[in-house]
Every structure is written in structure tokens, then in C-alpha cells.
Design an enzyme around this catalytic site. Structure first.
Site, short mmCIF file in Angstrom:
data_model
loop_
_atom_site.label_atom_id
_atom_site.label_comp_id
_atom_site.label_asym_id
_atom_site.label_seq_id
_atom_site.Cartn_x
_atom_site.Cartn_y
_atom_site.Cartn_z
N ASP A 1 -17.58 9.57 -16.28
CA ASP A 1 -17.57 10.67 -17.25
C ASP A 1 -18.59 10.51 -18.36
O ASP A 1 -18.85 11.45 -19.11
CB ASP A 1 -16.17 10.82 -17.86
CG ASP A 1 -15.17 11.28 -16.82
OD1 ASP A 1 -15.56 12.08 -15.97
OD2 ASP A 1 -14.02 10.82 -16.85
N HIS B 1 -11.75 1.74 -17.60
CA HIS B 1 -11.12 2.27 -16.39
C HIS B 1 -9.97 1.34 -16.00
O HIS B 1 -10.07 0.14 -16.18
CB HIS B 1 -12.14 2.34 -15.25
CG HIS B 1 -11.72 3.25 -14.15
ND1 HIS B 1 -10.91 2.84 -13.13
CD2 HIS B 1 -11.97 4.57 -13.94
CE1 HIS B 1 -10.69 3.86 -12.33
NE2 HIS B 1 -11.31 4.93 -12.78
N1 CMC Z 1 -12.35 2.68 -25.93
C1 CMC Z 1 -11.88 1.67 -26.69
N2 CMC Z 1 -10.98 0.76 -26.29
C2 CMC Z 1 -10.53 0.89 -25.04
C3 CMC Z 1 -10.95 1.92 -24.18
C4 CMC Z 1 -11.90 2.83 -24.66
N3 CMC Z 1 -12.35 3.82 -23.91
N4 CMC Z 1 -10.33 1.80 -22.99
C5 CMC Z 1 -9.53 0.74 -23.10
N5 CMC Z 1 -9.65 0.18 -24.34
C6 CMC Z 1 -9.01 -1.03 -24.83
C7 CMC Z 1 -7.52 -0.80 -25.11
O1 CMC Z 1 -7.31 -0.39 -26.44
C8 CMC Z 1 -6.96 -2.16 -24.83
O2 CMC Z 1 -7.27 -3.00 -25.90
P1 CMC Z 1 -6.20 -4.15 -26.37
O3 CMC Z 1 -5.99 -5.04 -25.18
O4 CMC Z 1 -6.84 -4.83 -27.52
O5 CMC Z 1 -4.94 -3.40 -26.74
C9 CMC Z 1 -7.79 -2.67 -23.65
O6 CMC Z 1 -9.05 -1.99 -23.77
C10 CMC Z 1 -7.18 -2.38 -22.29
O7 CMC Z 1 -6.96 -0.98 -22.21
P2 CMC Z 1 -5.74 -0.28 -21.50
O8 CMC Z 1 -5.37 0.93 -22.29
O9 CMC Z 1 -4.68 -1.28 -21.17
O10 CMC Z 1 -6.42 0.17 -20.13
P3 CMC Z 1 -5.85 1.21 -19.12
O11 CMC Z 1 -6.17 0.69 -17.80
O12 CMC Z 1 -4.42 1.54 -19.40
O13 CMC Z 1 -6.71 2.51 -19.49
C11 CMC Z 1 -8.24 4.28 -19.37
C12 CMC Z 1 -7.73 3.01 -18.70
C13 CMC Z 1 -9.29 4.95 -18.47
C14 CMC Z 1 -7.08 5.26 -19.61
C15 CMC Z 1 -8.86 3.89 -20.74
O14 CMC Z 1 -9.92 2.96 -20.54
C16 CMC Z 1 -9.35 5.10 -21.50
O15 CMC Z 1 -8.55 5.78 -22.16
N6 CMC Z 1 -10.70 5.39 -21.46
C17 CMC Z 1 -11.22 6.55 -22.13
C18 CMC Z 1 -10.95 7.80 -21.31
C19 CMC Z 1 -11.81 7.88 -20.08
O16 CMC Z 1 -13.04 7.73 -20.16
N7 CMC Z 1 -11.18 8.20 -18.95
C20 CMC Z 1 -11.89 8.46 -17.69
C21 CMC Z 1 -11.61 7.46 -16.62
S1 CMC Z 1 -12.77 7.64 -15.25
C22 CMC Z 1 -12.42 9.21 -14.59
C23 CMC Z 1 -11.11 9.27 -13.95
O17 CMC Z 1 -10.85 8.46 -13.04
O18 CMC Z 1 -10.31 10.15 -14.29
#
Ligand code: CMC
Length: 427
Positions: free
Chosen positions: A361, A303
């Protein structure tokens, strides 16, 4: 606590006031920076930017805390009802008995749709994704209520809020019934919000529909858990659209469109499909390796704000067990996969180092599937509940006397000024 931040650019100091909230980090007010120093700040995904002042929802992502108007989400989910939470988000306080009765009446009074409105549904292909139908149908609502288009009138804003909260279950249930080829079911105003929605979604003319208190309570709790979540992508979209003075139903349609994405509300559908793809506990190690090799993400994990267990996920997991017990599916293979996946992920350095915990989720999909909803309805239910948060945030924005149209700026890296060349002179 410092009262100002000083930014030094080319040897000259520029003061920026520091604002203090009641909770959470201080905020450096950069509103005058461009006028004073001729520079913008750069924060494309808003990782360090507070886009507004709000009194509705507070999240401490490191501690895993979520408060609505100061009340912890677990207390609201356990002790309150969705309509009470809707009142709280809209008005700032929990209602007393008389206020609640009036509010409930206002919501049930608006549950029906104009009979002409049903034609919108039949205009969609029967295999259309219900989120596509929701985006179109909610936008189309703005064509039906010409009596409440003045967004500067608090009374008209309130009527729009009531209409939206009231009509979303009717629209969502119609999107579902249409997609499975069943007739539409009219709302019944003697039923509670969640029960009415379940009846409109699942009852068929051939049989008498019997309510199930466990399912009704689970639905209501799922709505509470999704009701608001501060300035996330869809809420910011609603505020941004609303900042121009656009019709509130059109703004909510914009929020629904944003919510649909798999990084946001669409993740509940993707999380369940992921569990189905894994198929068996034995396949988890290989799947986790694929996540580490960055072939795909672990949906329902991670998240932008929570760097700890999502407090909504804790309640969701409990609700999931209650629903599965009720239908006698405590051995649900997907639940087994989810629990094992969570265990492995929470002890694996890849996930620990990145502070990746289950979000709401992760368990909502298994629960909703057990309640009888197909996967493509999951995000619709999120949208239904989040409408309350969206419209509360929209209302708060209009109550701010300093409101202006949102207009981000940019770091331009394109071509510099050049002269037009006629087509026959281009190389
Ligand atoms: N699985 C694997 N790796 C992950 C995931 C994941 N679900 N989420 C983040 N990472 C890794 C990402 O690859 C990065 O790694 P590195 O630093 O080595 O490059 C690190 O963790 C930081 O991630 P980020 O992409 O900078 O984090 P963000 O804040 O931009 O993304 C997120 C947040 C929710 C988009 C992401 O965690 C994600 O895509 N999760 C899966 C989708 C999901 O479950 N979304 C629902 C969120 S809760 C409901 C809502 O509020 O809508």
C-alpha cells in the site's frame, strides 16, 4: 521431523498429529483436543493458527517470498497477465493457449450487468464512499442469478466465479462514475480486462477515449499484485461466510466489507492521505517522531506476515516510477516524501527492531492517484482484484470433502449462572 506433538495437561499426555506442508512451518492438528482433553486452544487473532489447508498461495514473511501456485509474484507481475493469474489461482495451473482463449471468452461474456441493476447505484447518495456502494452492490448481485445458487454443484460454482471476475470491473467503474456524476459506460468485450476497466472508469460521452499502454499495463500489474494473499482477514471472512453454504456473491460482499478497514485494504487510501498530511520532506522527522510516540501509525508499513520487504511493494515501486514518468511527474512531491520516509524508516532502530518494512500500500496510492483515481477508489481497486483470490479460495473450500461450517470457540470470562431478577426488584 516429528510426527506428533504431546500436550501434558494435569499430568496426562495427549497426542496431537503433526502435519507437514510442502513449504512453511509444520502444523499441529488439534482438532481432537477438545474431545480428548476437554480444552480449547486460544489464539484470538490467529497469530499461530492455520485455519485451513490450501494449495493456492504461499508466503514466507521472513524471507519476503510470495508464490501463487508455486510461481513467484515478481515473475507473474512481469511476464503474465491478470486473467492468466486468475485462471492459475482458480485452476491450479497456467492455461495453455486454448484454455486461455476459452477462459477469456467466459469472462468477457459475463461483463455486462442486468439493466435493472443500475438502479442500485442511483439509490446511493452521490457522496457515498465507493466501498459502501461495492459492498451493497455485490451483495445485491445474489438477487439476480437464481440459476447458480447451488453451491454444491461444481458447474454452478464455476459460473459464479466467472460472473464475479467479469462483473467486478463493471461494478467498480459504475461506483466511480456515479460518485463523480458521470454517465455509466458499458463494457466492451473486444478490449482486455484492464483496458476495458480503464475505459469504463474514465471515458466520457463528449470525447473519444484513447488507451494508454503504460497505464493499461500498470493497471493489469496492480491487479496481479492484489490478486490473492493467502488467509488474510478478508479471505478468511469469505471462507467463513461460505462455510455455511451462503451464496458466493454474498460471501464476496462480506469480504469487501472486511477489506475496507484501515488495517487491511483501506490502508492504501490512508497511506496516500498520510503523505498528503506530511506535505513536505522537511516535516518527515516530526512525523516519524509522532509514530514513535505512538500518536499514529506509519500507514503502508508493517504486516502481520511479512517481517521483511513485501515483495509486492518492490514491483509496485517500479510500476509507480513507470506511471509517473509516463505522465511527466517524476518530480511528484508525494513520491519524494514517500522515498525519503522509506529511507529514514528503514534506517531507524524503531522500525528495524519491529521489522517494519513498506507493504504494497505504500506505493500503490501514489500510482493510482497518478492514473487519475481519487483516494476513495483505491480500496475498490484492491477489492476488484482480490475477488479472484477470494473466489478461488471459496472454490477450494468447496472442493475439500472434509468441509464443515466454521465455528470457533471462546474463552468465556463473563458472569456465571445466575437467576433472573424482576425489574422492580433490581437495585
Ligand atoms: N507504524 C508504526 N508502528 C507499527 C506499525 C506501523 N505501521 N505496524 C506495527 N507497528 C508496531 C506496533 O505498534 C507494535 O509495536 P510494539 O511491539 O512496541 O507494541 C509492533 O510494531 C508490532 O505490531 P502489531 O500491531 O503487533 O502487528 P500486527 O501484525 O498486529 O499488525 C498491521 C499488522 C498491518 C495491522 C500493522 O502493521 C499496521 O497497522 N500497519 C499499517 C496499516 C497497513 O499498512 N496495512 C496494510 C497491510 S498490507 C495490505 C493488506 O494485506 O491488507
Amino acid at each position: 521431523m516429528s510426527e506428533k506433538a504431546v500436550l501434558n495437561i494435569d499430568g496426562k499426555d495427549y497426542d496431537a498429529p503433526v502435519m507437514h506442508g510442502t513449504l512453511g512451518p509444520d502444523v499441529v492438528d488439534v482438532r481432537k483436543l477438545y474431545a480428548d482433553a476437554d480444552v480449547f486452544t486460544f489464539d484470538p487473532s490467529f497469530t499461530s493458527t492455520a485455519s485451513c489447508e490450501s494449495k493456492i498461495t504461499f508466503i514466507d514473511g521472513d524471507k519476503g517470498i510470495l508464490l501463487h501456485r508455486g510461481y513467484p509474484i515478481d515473475q507473474l507481475a512481469e511476464q503474465s497477465s491478470f486473467l492468466e493469474v486468475a485462471y492459475l489461482l482458480l485452476h491450479g495451473e497456467l492455461p495453455n493457449a486454448a484454455e486461455f482463449t476459452e477462459f477469456e471468452h467466459n469472462i468477457t461474456y459475463h461483463t455486462m450487468l442486468h439493466s435493472q441493476f443500475d438502479r442500485f447505484f442511483t439509490g446511493f447518495r452521490s457522496d457515498a464512499h465507493p466501498m459502501a456502494i461495492m459492498t451493497g452492490a455485490v451483495g445485491a448481485l445474489s438477487a439476480f442469478y437464481a440459476d447458480s445458487t447451488n453451491v454444491d454443484d461444481p458447474k454452478q460454482r464455476e459460473i459464479s466465479a466467472h460472473r464475479l471476475i467479469a462483473k467486478m470491473p463493471t461494478i467498480a467503474a459504475r461506483a466511480f462514475q456515479y460518485s463523480v456524476g458521470r454517465p455509466f459506460v458499458s463494457p466492451r468485450n473486444d478490449l482486455g480486462y484492464a483496458e476495458n476497466f480503464l475505459r469504463m472508469s474514465f471515458s466520457v460521452p463528449a470525447e473519444e477515449w484513447k488507451p494508454n499502454p503504460v497505464m493499461t499495463r500498470a493497471m493489469d500489474r496492480i491487479f496481479i499484485l492484489h490478486a490473492d494473499h493467502e488467509q488474510n482477514a478478508s479471505t478468511s471472512t469469505v471462507r467463513m461466510a461460505g462455510s455455511s453454504g451462503a451464496h458466493p456473491f454474498a460471501c464476496i460482499a462480506a469480504g469487501i466489507a472486511c477489506l475496507w478497514g484501515p488495517s487491511h485494504g483501506g490502508a492504501n487510501q490512508e497511506a496516500l492521505e498520510m503523505l498528503e498530511t506530511i506535505g513536505s520532506v522537511d516535516n518527515i522527522p516530526e512525523f516519524v517522531q509522532g509514530v514513535k510516540d505512538r500518536k499514529y501509525k506509519l500507514m503502508g508499513f508493517g504486516h502481520r506476515v511479512y517481517k521483511n520487504y513485501d515483495p509486492r511493494a518492490t514491483v509496485m515501486q517500479k510500476t509507480c516510477h513507470e506511471v509517473l514518468d509516463e505522465i511527466g511527474h517524476h518530480d511528484d512531491p508525494l513520491l519524494k516524501i514517500a522515498m525519503e520516509l522509506e529511507k529514514i524508516a528503514l534506517s531507524d532502530p524503531f522500525f528495524i527492531e519491529r521489522k517494519l518494512y513498506p507493504n504494497i500500500d505504500f506505493y500503490s496510492g501514489i500510482t493510482l492517484r497518478a492514473m487519475g483515481f481519487p483516494t476513495n477508489m483505491f480500496t475498490v481497486l484492491f477489492a476488484l482484484a482480490r475477488t479472484t483470490g477470494w473466489i478461488s479460495q471459496w472454490k477450494e473450500m468447496f472442493e475439500d470433502p472434509g468441509r464443515k461450517i466454521s465455528r470457533p470457540r471462546q474463552l468465556y470470562t463473563g458472569a456465571v449462572n445466575r437467576d433472573y431478577v424482576a425489574i422492580d426488584k433490581r437495585g
